[in-house]
Each structure stands twice: as C-alpha cells, then as structure tokens.
Motif scaffolding. Sequence first.
Motif, PDB file in Angstrom:
ATOM      1  N   UNK A 178      26.914  24.084  -4.641  1.00 60.02           N
ATOM      2  CA  UNK A 178      27.514  24.103  -5.963  1.00 60.02           C
ATOM      3  C   UNK A 178      27.029  25.243  -6.831  1.00 60.02           C
ATOM      4  N   UNK A 179      26.166  26.107  -6.280  1.00 62.49           N
ATOM      5  CA  UNK A 179      25.642  27.240  -7.042  1.00 62.49           C
ATOM      6  C   UNK A 179      26.711  28.317  -7.189  1.00 62.49           C
ATOM      7  N   UNK A 180      26.917  28.765  -8.416  1.00 58.44           N
ATOM      8  CA  UNK A 180      27.893  29.829  -8.676  1.00 58.44           C
ATOM      9  C   UNK A 180      27.194  31.186  -8.628  1.00 58.44           C
ATOM     10  N   UNK A 181      27.774  32.108  -7.873  1.00 56.22           N
ATOM     11  CA  UNK A 181      27.247  33.467  -7.774  1.00 56.22           C
ATOM     12  C   UNK A 181      28.301  34.411  -8.320  1.00 56.22           C
ATOM     13  N   UNK A 182      27.930  35.212  -9.294  1.00 55.51           N
ATOM     14  CA  UNK A 182      28.857  36.185  -9.872  1.00 55.51           C
ATOM     15  C   UNK A 182      28.681  37.530  -9.162  1.00 55.51           C
ATOM     16  N   UNK A 183      29.702  38.022  -8.467  1.00 51.88           N
ATOM     17  CA  UNK A 183      29.594  39.310  -7.782  1.00 51.88           C
ATOM     18  C   UNK A 183      29.343  40.443  -8.770  1.00 51.88           C
ATOM     19  N   UNK A 184      28.665  41.480  -8.298  1.00 50.87           N
ATOM     20  CA  UNK A 184      28.427  42.668  -9.108  1.00 50.87           C
ATOM     21  C   UNK A 184      29.693  43.503  -9.240  1.00 50.87           C
ATOM     22  N   UNK A 185      30.636  43.292  -8.333  1.00 45.91           N
ATOM     23  CA  UNK A 185      31.883  44.034  -8.366  1.00 45.91           C
ATOM     24  C   UNK A 185      32.558  44.001  -7.011  1.00 45.91           C
ATOM     25  N   UNK A 186      33.649  44.725  -6.912  1.00 44.27           N
ATOM     26  CA  UNK A 186      34.423  44.828  -5.676  1.00 44.27           C
ATOM     27  C   UNK A 186      34.364  46.269  -5.203  1.00 44.27           C
ATOM     28  N   UNK A 187      34.180  46.450  -3.889  1.00 41.66           N
ATOM     29  CA  UNK A 187      34.150  47.803  -3.333  1.00 41.66           C
ATOM     30  C   UNK A 187      34.951  47.832  -2.049  1.00 41.66           C
ATOM     31  N   UNK A 188      35.655  48.935  -1.813  1.00 44.94           N
ATOM     32  CA  UNK A 188      36.442  49.120  -0.594  1.00 44.94           C
ATOM     33  C   UNK A 188      35.733  50.128   0.297  1.00 44.94           C
ATOM     34  N   UNK A 189      35.478  49.732   1.550  1.00 49.07           N
ATOM     35  CA  UNK A 189      34.797  50.602   2.505  1.00 49.07           C
ATOM     36  C   UNK A 189      35.639  50.742   3.762  1.00 49.07           C
ATOM     37  N   UNK A 190      35.580  51.908   4.373  1.00 45.60           N
ATOM     38  CA  UNK A 190      36.273  52.133   5.640  1.00 45.60           C
ATOM     39  C   UNK A 190      35.415  51.582   6.770  1.00 45.60           C
ATOM     40  N   UNK A 191      36.003  50.700   7.585  1.00 47.83           N
ATOM     41  CA  UNK A 191      35.266  50.051   8.669  1.00 47.83           C
ATOM     42  C   UNK A 191      35.862  50.437  10.016  1.00 47.83           C
ATOM     43  N   UNK A 192      34.997  50.764  10.966  1.00 49.33           N
ATOM     44  CA  UNK A 192      35.422  51.046  12.334  1.00 49.33           C
ATOM     45  C   UNK A 192      34.742  50.050  13.262  1.00 49.33           C
ATOM     46  N   UNK A 193      35.559  49.427  14.113  1.00 50.06           N
ATOM     47  CA  UNK A 193      35.038  48.427  15.041  1.00 50.06           C
ATOM     48  C   UNK A 193      35.316  48.888  16.461  1.00 50.06           C
ATOM     49  N   UNK A 194      34.328  48.724  17.320  1.00 45.48           N
ATOM     50  CA  UNK A 194      34.371  49.096  18.735  1.00 45.48           C
ATOM     51  C   UNK A 194      34.334  50.608  18.928  1.00 45.48           C
ATOM     52  N   UNK A 195      34.476  51.050  20.182  1.00 46.57           N
ATOM     53  CA  UNK A 195      34.328  52.457  20.540  1.00 46.57           C
ATOM     54  C   UNK A 195      35.680  53.075  20.888  1.00 46.57           C
ATOM     55  N   UNK A 196      35.798  54.358  20.613  1.00 49.93           N
ATOM     56  CA  UNK A 196      37.020  55.094  20.934  1.00 49.93           C
ATOM     57  C   UNK A 196      37.263  55.057  22.433  1.00 49.93           C
ATOM     58  N   UNK A 197      38.510  54.888  22.911  1.00 50.74           N
ATOM     59  CA  UNK A 197      39.754  54.795  22.141  1.00 50.74           C
ATOM     60  C   UNK A 197      40.132  53.359  21.749  1.00 50.74           C
TER      61      UNK A 197
END
Length: 202
Positions: A137-156
């Motif tokens: 029931x604890x409320x946590x207020x985020x510091x903000x929203x951020x968009x990051x580029x994420x890459x998952x696994x190895x090429x290709x």
Amino acid sequence: MDQPQEQTPRRENERPRPPVGDIQMIVGGTTSAGSSKKARKTYLRIVQSVQLTGSTPKMARLDNPSIGFLEEDARRLHHPHDDALVVSIQAGDYNMHRVLVDNGSSANILYYPVFQQMGIGRERLVPTNAPLVGFGGTRVCPLGVITLSMTVEDYPQQITKDVVFLMVDCSSAYNAILGQPTLNAWKAVTSTYHLMVKFPTE
C-alpha cells in the motif's frame, strides 16, 4: 480479540454462498493509463469490464512464426527452481544487467542509481503525477518519465526499440523492471519455468 468464525461445510446440491467482496488488480504508472486522473479512471473501467459484441472481430494475420518452448530449453537449469526471470539488455551505450521481466507490472521501472551511472542529464526527464502503489500500500512518486533506446539479443537476431520508463528513487535488487507495455510491444513470450523470453525478429 474476536475469534475467527468457523465456516459450516456446504451440503451437497446446496447453492454456494455469494462472494463477500472484490479484490481488484494493482495498477500504476502512465504508460497505459496516462498521467491525468480522468485517464486513469477510464483505464481502470476498461480493464475491469468485459464487453461482448455480436460478431467476432477479425484478427490481423501474423507473418511471424508461432513461438513456443521445448523441454530442452530448460536443460541448462537446475530443477526445481523458483528463480525470477532476470535478463541483460543494452540501454543506449551501456549493458544493463539484472533487469527483471515482470508480466504483472503495468509499467516499466528504472531505478535512479542506474540513471546516475548512465550520466543522463535530468533535463531529459518528463514530469509525471502518476504514483505507483505496491503490495504493502506504499505510494511511490516517480521522479519523472524517460525514454531510452533498448537493444535485446545479438545481431542479427535482435530488436531495438524505444522504451518508456518511470524512474523511481528507492532501493531494489534490480536495475530495472520490464513490464507489460514493453513485453506486449515486443510481442514477447515469457516462461518462468525455462527462465527465457522469446520474441519475433526480422
């Protein structure tokens, strides 16, 4: 102190008792509901209702092959186990380890110490007024929203997409949490038994 009431066993063919009340789902964050109070109320109404229509909607044809898991996918693990599904991903120019994959989270979470280590300026944070509520029931207020580029696994066989995170300043065993918005956007399929995530790629 009141003693708990004993429940009388139900006789055969007797109508079951109606439920005492409802226990709703826990939600939070801005990615699905939006940041305004009205948007969050609308989102809750949608997820708590089932709407039936006269016709079955046509499903879009998927060009991707079906995704499944085999017993051999789990052979590298020691069984039985109760480990969490934890992965490593590339966030920008950094390899980020100990990222929890959480199908039950309605938001992606990034913890503030990681943000500091990446050397990102706070001017990239977008303010938000959408608190997160935990099981206690604890409320946590985020510091903000951020968009990051994420890459998952190895090429290709990899995907690179922008991921929207709520950033919180609290202690955690993980660096980040990937929740439903990202897993659905990636068309990802998870298996806690196999400790594995599979997703279609080009």
